[in-house]
Design a protein around this motif. Structure first.
Motif, PDB file in Angstrom:
ATOM      1  N   LEU A 539       0.829  -1.199   0.000  1.00  0.00           N
ATOM      2  CA  LEU A 539       0.000   0.000   0.000  1.00  0.00           C
ATOM      3  C   LEU A 539       0.867   1.253   0.000  1.00  0.00           C
ATOM      4  O   LEU A 539       0.547   2.257  -0.649  1.00  0.00           O
ATOM      5  N   ARG A 540       1.970   1.201   0.706  1.00  0.00           N
ATOM      6  CA  ARG A 540       2.884   2.339   0.772  1.00  0.00           C
ATOM      7  C   ARG A 540       3.541   2.603  -0.586  1.00  0.00           C
ATOM      8  O   ARG A 540       3.842   3.745  -0.928  1.00  0.00           O
ATOM      9  N   ARG A 541       3.737   1.535  -1.384  1.00  0.00           N
ATOM     10  CA  ARG A 541       4.417   1.688  -2.676  1.00  0.00           C
ATOM     11  C   ARG A 541       3.476   2.138  -3.782  1.00  0.00           C
ATOM     12  O   ARG A 541       3.910   2.661  -4.788  1.00  0.00           O
ATOM     13  N   PHE A 542       2.164   1.908  -3.618  1.00  0.00           N
ATOM     14  CA  PHE A 542       1.225   2.240  -4.679  1.00  0.00           C
ATOM     15  C   PHE A 542       1.028   3.760  -4.772  1.00  0.00           C
ATOM     16  O   PHE A 542       0.903   4.440  -3.752  1.00  0.00           O
ATOM     17  N   PRO A 543       0.946   4.293  -5.987  1.00  0.00           N
ATOM     18  CA  PRO A 543       0.641   5.723  -6.169  1.00  0.00           C
ATOM     19  C   PRO A 543      -0.859   5.960  -5.988  1.00  0.00           C
ATOM     20  O   PRO A 543      -1.605   6.143  -6.948  1.00  0.00           O
ATOM     21  N   ILE A 544      -1.321   5.953  -4.737  1.00  0.00           N
ATOM     22  CA  ILE A 544      -2.736   6.091  -4.400  1.00  0.00           C
ATOM     23  C   ILE A 544      -2.958   7.472  -3.785  1.00  0.00           C
ATOM     24  O   ILE A 544      -2.117   7.991  -3.046  1.00  0.00           O
ATOM     25  N   LEU A 573      -3.819   6.021   9.730  1.00  0.00           N
ATOM     26  CA  LEU A 573      -2.910   5.352   8.795  1.00  0.00           C
ATOM     27  C   LEU A 573      -2.822   6.114   7.484  1.00  0.00           C
ATOM     28  O   LEU A 573      -1.728   6.361   6.959  1.00  0.00           O
ATOM     29  N   ALA A 574      -3.968   6.513   6.944  1.00  0.00           N
ATOM     30  CA  ALA A 574      -3.983   7.213   5.660  1.00  0.00           C
ATOM     31  C   ALA A 574      -3.229   8.534   5.743  1.00  0.00           C
ATOM     32  O   ALA A 574      -2.433   8.875   4.861  1.00  0.00           O
ATOM     33  N   HIS A 575      -3.475   9.285   6.791  1.00  0.00           N
ATOM     34  CA  HIS A 575      -2.786  10.567   6.925  1.00  0.00           C
ATOM     35  C   HIS A 575      -1.293  10.369   7.113  1.00  0.00           C
ATOM     36  O   HIS A 575      -0.485  11.200   6.650  1.00  0.00           O
ATOM     37  N   GLY A 576      -0.921   9.266   7.786  1.00  0.00           N
ATOM     38  CA  GLY A 576       0.500   8.964   7.913  1.00  0.00           C
ATOM     39  C   GLY A 576       1.150   8.680   6.572  1.00  0.00           C
ATOM     40  O   GLY A 576       2.356   8.924   6.390  1.00  0.00           O
ATOM     41  N   LEU A 577       0.354   8.152   5.633  1.00  0.00           N
ATOM     42  CA  LEU A 577       0.856   7.889   4.281  1.00  0.00           C
ATOM     43  C   LEU A 577       0.564   9.049   3.326  1.00  0.00           C
ATOM     44  O   LEU A 577       0.728   8.912   2.114  1.00  0.00           O
TER      45      LEU A 577
END
Length: 647
Positions: A539-544, A573-577
């Motif tokens: 998830l961290r690697r995907f350009p989302i 989690l989302a805001h951290g990413l």
């Protein structure tokens, strides 16, 4: 000649004569240094008419000698047993007191039918025609008159030994060809056997396929008609099996299907049939079925054995099945009708909550026919322009601004009215129409967004759901690019929503596609987040750009502490990413206030607006933009009450 290991072996000759001096004559002629090779070759050229022949190098001869016919036969028997038979034998005609030459030759040919014979005789009182008639094998028999010249002996030895060698080589070649033919015949028979098996069995599970099932049903009907014993047909369809393929890939799905086949085979008797007739559809033929309860018990046991977890990529996955049961002859008088009625009962089991079995009743047939009719009409819906898009706003949680909307398909059927996607999208996926419908949705959403902009509406981004099968097909980039070019829409106003399971099916390939979408300027959201099996590292690697929290967590957000904790964790989690978070399915003010408190960025749901046709959505946005004090965070109830007047 050559042996099996490639060594050169002397040609073996047997000399049979009661005169030992004659033995020495043969030895001297045949074992000398053969200085007359050249003259012998000239003689052979005259004999065989081969003007181009070059001087031959004749083989050396290994000689054995016998004084009587009985001894010669013993030598021949031993030589053949050793695998080193004689090429030819010189046999004297008169050898008193034992066998004469004719009797010796007869016994030699009994031991070795291939040996070439040269009869040696100094007498002229024989009727040679009688001799040939008695001995036969005239093609293996020559006569040499005594006294003979050395060249005559050499010619006989050379010609007959070569003839013998050629015949042996020919026999070996024929034998080799026969072995090749036999091997190929065996391979062809094995291939034909495999083809026959493939023609009647499922390639994945090895179970009978539809062809063999039809044959088994015909046999079952014949037995039932003869013995007055009915049989049952169970149609079994795995529930939510598509989720396994979408989440873990088809290889994992195949592993599950093989395990299902194994469990079902262990459920029934050897006289029963378990067949695979579709992707995740199985048929059980139970013959005979003494009572309705027997078949129902098998159906219940099938769901029981399938409830045990399946190991998929290290995850315990549980599946269930919907089972329909029909009986011959009460529910159908032919194989086709009893299968169709079992299928109708199976769809009834799905409609009644799945994970159960239903016996056929006449009312189920109309339901099955309606489903078939709906699927048929679905093929025409796109061509007849019966689809349309509704739009549901995505609202900024803090300010209340509308910056984007999700496009949701509806089917406006001429007789059935407005059909919701949950009623026809599964049919579209099963029939393969989802790709055409998905492409239409992308094109229409881009077109409408561009129309709004040209009409002076505030710039809005439109979000489009892309199914897992569309994403895996491999042409998503071309479809998106074509929709943008045709509508002349800036890519930054398009958002693609993909389910978590679709993205994680093949993470490496997914990352490449998402990267290219991002380079185009298209935004990407992960829909239904929290329901799949995402790896945080991927998830961290995907350009989302966004995560959409699944509505199942929002529904009981204010009543279940666990759901509230999950939502709060996803937002964190989302805001951290550095990702935005959208909550879907928001229906109450209390849910909205909680989302505001944890910092959720956007929301959508019936609390603000239901999905609206394009014209009504445009009117809603216009009125909302003109509403007074819409940005006040302390006046949610008033602003939403104001909105209710616009719906």
């Amino acid at each position: 000649m050559k042996t099996d290991d490639g060594r050169i072996e002397n040609v073996r000759i047997l000399i049979t004569d009661d005169n030992a001096a004659i033995h020495e004559d043969f030895r001297r002629i045949l074992t000398a240094s053969i200085q007359d090779d050249a003259s012998l070759s000239e003689a052979e050229k005259l004999l065989f008419g081969d003007p181009t022949a070059t001087p031959a190098h004749h083989p050396a001869y290994a000689l054995d000698f016998a004084l009587q016919g009985q001894q010669a036969v013993q030598w021949a028997k031993r030589a053949r047993a050793d695998g080193r038979p004689y090429a030819l034998a010189f046999v004297d005609m008169r050898m008193p007191p034992g066998w004469d030459g004719l009797e010796t030759i007869e016994h030699l040919w009994k031991e070795d039918p291939d040996v070439q014979i040269v009869i040696c005789s100094a007498h002229s009182d024989y009727d040679w025609r009688d001799i040939f008639e008695r001995l036969g094998h005239s093609d293996k028999l020559l006569i040499l008159k005594k006294p003979f010249e050395p060249i005559e002996v050499l010619q006989c030895a050379s010609a007959l030994s070569r003839k013998w060698q050629h015949e042996r080589a020919l026999e070996a070649h024929v034998e080799s060809l026969e072995q090749v033919i036999t091997a190929r015949t065996e391979k062809l028979e094995a291939a034909n056997l495999q083809l026959r098996h493939l023609a009647t069995h499922d390639a994945l599970t090895g179970l009978p396929n539809r062809v063999l099932l039809d044959d088994r049903l015909a046999q079952a009907i014949a037995h039932a008609d003869r013995d007055s014993q009915p049989f049952a047909v169970l149609m079994l369809d795995l529930d939510r099996f598509k989720l396994i393929n979408d989440s873990f890939g088809h290889r994992s799905g195949d592993m599950v299907l093989n395990e299902v086949a194994r469990r079902l085979q262990g459920l029934v008797r050897s006289i029963d049939t378990v067949a695979r007739v579709g992707g995740d559809e199985f048929v059980l033929v139970v013959s005979p079925a003494a009572a309705r309860a027997d078949a129902e018990e098998i159906g219940e046991r099938a769901n029981e054995i399938l409830s045990a977890p399946f190991q998929v990529e290290g995850v315990d996955f549980r599946i269930s099945s919907s089972i329909g049961i029909a009986f011959y002859p009460t529910d159908g008088g032919s194989a086709e009708s009893v299968l169709a009625h079992a299928d109708a009962a199976m769809y009834c089991a799905k409609e009644r909550g799945r994970n159960n079995c239903q016996c056929f009743s006449p009312g189920m047939k109309s339901v099955a026919l309606e489903r078939v009719s709906l699927e048929s009409e679905l093929h025409q819906a796109l061509m007849l322009a019966q689809f349309e898009l509704f739009y549901q706003p995505k609202v900024d949680t803090a300010s209340g601004d509308i910056h984007s909307a999700e496009a949701l398909i509806r089917w406006r059927h001429p007789q059935r009215g407005l059909i919701q996607p949950m009623e026809f999208i599964p049919l579209a996926e099963e029939s393969g129409l989802i790709h055409e419908i998905g492409a239409w949705v992308l094109g229409e959403a881009c077109r409408q967004c561009a129309v709004w902009q040209r009409a002076g509406q505030p710039p809005l981004r439109v979000a489009v759901n892309v199914s897992a099968s569309q994403f895996r097909r491999g042409d998503l980039l071309e479809v998106v690019r074509g929709a943008l070019q045709k509508s002349q829409l800036d890519p930054r106003f398009l958002e693609i929503e993909l389910t978590e399971s679709a993205v994680m099916t093949n993470p490496e390939d997914s990352a490449a596609v998402l990267e290219q979408l991002s380079r185009m300027g298209v935004l990407v959201s992960v829909d239904d987040f929290g329901t799949g099996y995402s790896s945080m590292s991927y998830l961290r690697r995907f350009p989302i750009d966004k995560l959409k929290i699944d509505r199942s967590f929002i529904a009981e957000l204010t009543t279940r502490a666990d759901d509230a904790s999950i939502v709060q964790a996803i937002v964190s989690l989302a805001h951290g990413l550095r990702l935005k978070v959208v909550a879907e399915g928001v229906e109450t003010l209390e849910q909205l206030k909680f989302l505001q408190s944890v910092g959720c960025d956007q929301y959508q749901g019936y609390h603000f607006s239901e999905p609206l046709p394009a014209a009504e959505f445009a009117e809603l946005v216009t009125r909302w933009q003109k509403a007074e004090d819409r940005s006040s965070l302390d006046d949610f109830s008033r602003t939403h009450s104001k909105l209710s007047a616009y719906r």
